[in-house]
Design an enzyme around this catalytic site. Structure first.
Site, PDB file in Angstrom:
ATOM      1  N   GLU A 207       0.799  -1.232   0.000  1.00  0.00           N
ATOM      2  CA  GLU A 207       0.000   0.000   0.000  1.00  0.00           C
ATOM      3  C   GLU A 207       0.834   1.285   0.000  1.00  0.00           C
ATOM      4  O   GLU A 207       0.915   2.007   0.994  1.00  0.00           O
ATOM      5  CB  GLU A 207      -0.965   0.001   1.194  1.00  0.00           C
ATOM      6  N   GLU A 395      -5.377  -8.626   0.789  1.00  0.00           N
ATOM      7  CA  GLU A 395      -6.069  -8.257   2.022  1.00  0.00           C
ATOM      8  C   GLU A 395      -7.536  -7.993   1.711  1.00  0.00           C
ATOM      9  O   GLU A 395      -7.863  -7.385   0.695  1.00  0.00           O
ATOM     10  CB  GLU A 395      -5.507  -6.979   2.668  1.00  0.00           C
TER      11      GLU A 395
END
Length: 489
Positions: A207, A395
């Site tokens: 991320e 995720e």
């Protein structure tokens, strides 16, 4: 309609003429044969036999042992001690004490049928200052951890960087400086060489937008800085260079069968209606919003639209940067939680992003609006736009507060329902030809949830942070059954 009404009237009159169903009348009535017992309903189609089901966690959030065996200070060790930055002043010093309890954690994982585990390495545990002297005790810890993973029949998927930058590097500029890029190159080479015999699935970074924009723009995550747009754009660029070094390291030192990719939390658009106009609008929004990361990697440069939008705030690029940044990868990892509804509009861009009403359903995490369709559209748009041959959900999960253990169990039906609805959309994507190859649930265990401290729980396993007792939640049993049957139950 005129032909329907007389029929409906006759039906009502006939019903009115039926005898009253008194207890005596019911007793005298002939008994009908009992209906056959209903079987459990399951989703019609199973996930492919080679679809990877797993769980995920990150070093800074579960390991604890923040200053043990030579580990250096991370930006989260420092940030968590700044008053008001983290809920309750919580620190990651102990977390889930996974550093000492990993063997029992992997035994629990195996008991649930989990065969794949996405984890991250703590950079400051291996290079306490980010570069320079190597901490052999850090490497030794991960060798012990990987040996335990193997004993329990689990396959590791390893992320090189999941936000815990060594504080010593931050003191030298952090992600605003190319010093960090050079240090990451050394770190990546070291760990891939060290663990090539134990790890075959590598993820470069987790991320980028979170540890750059939120760490250096809004200041809500470590290191908590608020820099100009120009500086923030430069942090994106340095992170992309580190991604390239991660790919290079795996190609050079990973050995036979090693694969590598990036995990991105792309901005996700969901068409308000599944009509050609709204789908086209949502895709245009998606391309614009993801230009600085996925778009740049795919194009091998910053796109003209992106450069026009940022103007003088464009990052500085050196010769050869994009040759490194755009090295081919084997898969794309996506962290998908929510999405933005978009529709066609008579604007310069051709789209309009809608604002959710106040009472739109969400988890206790304010940013986590419940948009299951995001799973479908994120994977579909990534495949259509960037052409990855393999996509993994690295995720997906939901964070809620106050999930107590009652009579030995946690009835997190809200999480079970979340997983079920998102997995349906993942299956839909596969059915529509998206090369979605796996799903890693976030997270295996309740952990240190960054600025939310220990208040917010994402785990399918409850962790009592005082006693360190682990209790699988209802969602853990549900997910275990999904893995076993490969169906959405």
């Amino acid at each position: 309609m005129t032909s329907v009404r007389p029929l409906r009237r006759r039906q009502l009159l006939a019903a009115a003429s039926l005898p009253a169903l008194t207890p005596a009348a019911l007793a005298a009535a002939p008994q009908r044969r009992a209906a056959p017992a209903m079987t459990a309903l399951t989703y019609a189609s199973a996930f492919p036999a080679d679809f990877a089901f797993g769980v995920a966690a990150a070093s800074a959030q579960i390991e604890g042992a923040a200053f043990k065996d030579g580990k250096g200070e991370s930006v989260w060790d420092r940030f968590s001690r700044v008053p008001g930055k983290v809920h309750g002043g919580h620190t990651p010093d102990i977390a889930c004490d996974h550093y000492h309890r990993f063997d029992e954690d992997f035994a629990l994982m195996a008991s649930l049928g989990i065969k794949k585990y996405r984890l991250s390495l703590a950079w400051p545990r291996i290079y306490p200052n980010g570069d320079g002297a190597l901490n052999q005790k850090g490497l030794d810890f991960y060798h012990r951890l990987f040996a335990s993973i193997k004993r329990h029949g689990i396959e590791p998927w390893v992320t090189l960087f999941h936000w815990d930058l060594p504080q010593a590097l931050e003191d030298r500029g952090g992600w605003t400086s190319r010093v960090t890029v050079d240090a990451f190159a050394q770190y990546a080479d070291t760990v891939v060489k060290a663990f090539a015999g134990e790890v075959k699935h590598w993820i470069t970074l987790n991320e980028i937008l979170c540890f750059t924009l939120l760490g250096y723009g809004t200041g809500t995550k470590a290191p908590g800085r608020k820099e100009s747009a120009k500086v923030v754009n430069q942090t994106y660029h340095h992170a992309l260079l580190c991604h390239g070094h991660g790919v290079r390291a795996v190609r050079k030192f990973g050995g036979k069968g090693a694969v590598v990719g990036l995990t991105d939390n792309c901005a996700v658009s969901v068409p308000v209606t599944e009509t050609p106009a709204d789908i086209a609008a949502a895709k245009a929004w998606f391309i614009d919003r993801n230009a600085q990361i996925l778009g740049a990697i795919q194009a091998g440069k910053y796109t003209a639209n992106f450069l026009a939008r940022v103007g003088a705030d464009a990052p500085d690029v050196q010769p050869g940067d994009f040759a490194l940044i755009s090295l081919p990868t084997d898969f794309l990892g996506l962290n998908i939680y929510s999405g933005t509804f978009v529709r066609a509009a008579k604007t310069d861009t051709g789209y309009e992003a809608l604002t959710n009403p106040t009472n739109y359903p969400r988890a206790d995490s304010p940013w986590l609006r419940l948009v299951p369709q995001s799973m479908y559209w994120a994977t579909r748009f990534c495949h259509e736009t960037y052409g990855h041959a393999a996509i993994y959900i690295t995720e997906n999960g939901c964070g809620y507060d106050d999930e107590p253990v009652v009579n030995g169990e946690v009835l997190d039906l809200h999480r079970r329902d979340y997983l079920r609805s998102y997995l349906r959309e993942a299956h839909r994507a596969i059915a529509d030809g998206v090369p979605l190859k796996g799903y890693f649930l976030w997270s295996f265990i309740d952990n240190y949830e960054w600025e939310d401290g220990y208040q917010r729980r994402f785990g399918i396993v409850h962790c009592d942070f005082t006693t360190q007792v682990r209790t699988p939640k209802l969602s853990a049993r549900y997910y275990s059954d999904v893995i076993k049957t490969r169906k959405i139950l």
